[in-house]
Design an enzyme around this catalytic site. Structure first.
Site, PDB file in Angstrom:
ATOM      1  N   ARG A  35       0.826  -1.214   0.000  1.00 51.45           N
ATOM      2  CA  ARG A  35       0.000   0.000   0.000  1.00 51.45           C
ATOM      3  C   ARG A  35       0.858   1.261   0.000  1.00 51.45           C
ATOM      4  O   ARG A  35       0.450   2.286  -0.549  1.00 51.45           O
ATOM      5  CB  ARG A  35      -0.938  -0.007   1.205  1.00 51.45           C
ATOM      6  CG  ARG A  35      -2.055  -0.991   0.986  1.00 51.45           C
ATOM      7  CD  ARG A  35      -2.997  -1.064   2.150  1.00 51.45           C
ATOM      8  NE  ARG A  35      -4.198  -1.780   1.765  1.00 51.45           N
ATOM      9  CZ  ARG A  35      -5.131  -2.160   2.602  1.00 51.45           C
ATOM     10  NH1 ARG A  35      -5.016  -1.904   3.883  1.00 51.45           N
ATOM     11  NH2 ARG A  35      -6.192  -2.807   2.166  1.00 51.45           N
ATOM     12  N   LYS A 198     -19.738 -18.296  -0.504  1.00 49.73           N
ATOM     13  CA  LYS A 198     -21.204 -18.185  -0.392  1.00 49.73           C
ATOM     14  C   LYS A 198     -21.853 -17.395  -1.516  1.00 49.73           C
ATOM     15  O   LYS A 198     -21.319 -16.385  -1.964  1.00 49.73           O
ATOM     16  CB  LYS A 198     -21.550 -17.486   0.925  1.00 49.73           C
ATOM     17  CG  LYS A 198     -21.219 -18.329   2.126  1.00 49.73           C
ATOM     18  CD  LYS A 198     -21.626 -17.609   3.375  1.00 49.73           C
ATOM     19  CE  LYS A 198     -21.563 -18.541   4.567  1.00 49.73           C
ATOM     20  NZ  LYS A 198     -21.841 -17.826   5.810  1.00 49.73           N
ATOM     21  N   GLY A 354     -12.771  -8.584  -1.793  1.00 48.46           N
ATOM     22  CA  GLY A 354     -12.702  -9.569  -0.706  1.00 48.46           C
ATOM     23  C   GLY A 354     -11.340 -10.231  -0.629  1.00 48.46           C
ATOM     24  O   GLY A 354     -10.302  -9.565  -0.662  1.00 48.46           O
TER      25      GLY A 354
END
Ligand code: AMP
Length: 396
Positions: A35, A198, A354
């Protein structure tokens, strides 16, 4: 869309929101500098123009309290090393101490403010706090994609105090360009590969991208909700029974919109959720009781490869097996290899959202795809079609 290239920072102080929320080890040393490296081009552009850079960021979740372990002073020397300029540090991000430190800055200098989240006003999106931040720069630059989905003081509210003097940093503009390419301007055929555990966490993305893609690969744990909904036997595989009607609805909508959906045809099934489990390859809709699908099977991998290598724009979100275990990482690796091949052939490939980036890094694919997003939640919300407040605030 204004970027740093639309401004000359000569003799100007740039107030730059960066995402220096980096991991630290027990000795408070930075363990992953990605980052910081990602923010470097923006900082250098300001300095090369003859300006100075006031950097602001959060680190961890101090929840409005001072917390010595979460001070940004721990990363100051690492930032200096990466940027190649000595970075000064000030013990607060607002107030007289910060204002004095900024007033003393000369062109070419860099100042890092203390953790924004030591003040609860930051995450509350407090306007007075944002105003206090705003006095610390002439031009506001947002380069923190990882927090662009939050309407916090430093990411969103502060922008209103710079009506004509606000812009995206180079990292944030790259992220916006990459999303644009996948969602709007990408060359056809456009393919989205969605994996992960999911259906429920990906449903809004699927609904949003059905209008934008030609092909949709569904893999990973999500598969079994679809297969069971279609009447298959999935044994003990992960499944969200309450999402089965939704799965059928997605398949129906895909057909109506001419999107070709590719589901696994075979899987590597295991008799336990364990790296040491016994395994067998079975048809995806004939998984015996006591067994669960934990990775894609060989025929599936071949099918997915064919679709991927024929695509010109590729979005990848989510692993297609339990990649954390060596026994079940082959499918995810094969997907990465096929995307690598397609990218070498001229396709544009974006990985993000994610946990996808963790898988990509674990297998060293980060240099083989066109772009790896730096924002987990921010990328997911972009793919869901939401306008991120940090982006909207610059555009307003
Ligand atoms: P997500 O955060 O939704 O992208 O999900 C990532 C997780 O999905 C990873 O930790 C994988 O181990 C998990 N996953 C992928 N395939 C399966 C599967 N067949 N069964 C259970 N978990 C899976």
């Amino acid at each position: 869309m204004k970027t740093i290239n639309d401004f000359n920072f000569d003799n100007k102080k740039a107030l730059i929101r960066v995402d220096f929320n980096v991991p630290l080890d027990n000795d408070l040393m930075v363990t992953d500098t990605n980052r910081i490296e990602a923010a470097k081009p923006t900082i250098l552009k300001v300095l090369e123009d003859g300006g100075s850079a006031v950097l602001m960021s959060h680190l961890g979740r101090p929840k409005g309290q001072k917390n010595a372990d979460l001070s940004l002073k721990h990363i100051c020397s690492k930032v200096s090393e990466i940027i190649g300029v000595e970075v000064k540090f000030v013990n607060d991000c607002v107030g007289s101490e910060a204002e004095t430190a900024v007033a003393a800055m000369h062109p070419g200098e860099v100042l890092l403010l203390e953790n924004l989240r030591f003040h609860k006003e930051e995450t509350n999106g407090d306007r007075d706090f944002a105003k206090q931040l705003a006095v610390l720069g002439d031009i506001y630059v947002n380069d923190a994609f990882g927090t662009a989905h939050r309407a916090h003081a430093s990411t969103t509210i502060v922008a209103e105090f710079f009506p004509d003097k606000r812009c995206f940093g180079s990292l944030l503009s790259k992220e916006i360009d990459a999303i644009e390419k996948v969602m709007r301007t990408g060359e056809k055929p456009v393919l989205a590969i969605l994996g992960g555990a999911k259906v429920s966490s990906k449903i809004t993305i699927i609904e949003n991208i059905l209008d934008k893609v030609d092909h949709l690969i569904i893999g990973g744990g999500m598969t079994y909700t679809f297969v069971k909904a279609k009447g298959g036997n999935i044994g003990d595989s992960i499944c969200e029974d309450d999402k089965m009607p939704l799965a059928l609805e997605i398949l129906k909508q895909a057909t109506e919109r001419n999107v070709q959906v590719h589901l696994p045809v075979d899987v590597l099934a295991a008799n336990d959720f364990s790296n040491e489990a016994d395994t067998q390859v079975v048809d995806v809709d004939k998984i015996p009781d006591g067994w669960q699908g934990l990775d894609a099977g060989p025929r599936t991998i071949e099918n997915f490869r064919n679709v991927i290598t024929q695509s010109k724009t590729i979005l990848w979100n989510g692993p297609i097996g339990v990649f954390e275990m060596d026994s079940f990482n082959k499918g995810t690796i094969a997907i990465g290899d096929a995307i690598d091949e397609a990218t070498q052939d001229g396709a544009f490939s974006l990985v993000g959202g994610g946990d996808s980036v963790a898988a990509v890094k674990q297998f060293g694919f980060q240099n083989k795809v066109s772009y790896v997003s730096t924002g987990g939640g921010a990328m997911l919300e972009s793919l869901e079609g939401k306008t991120l407040p940090g982006i909207a605030a610059i555009m307003a």
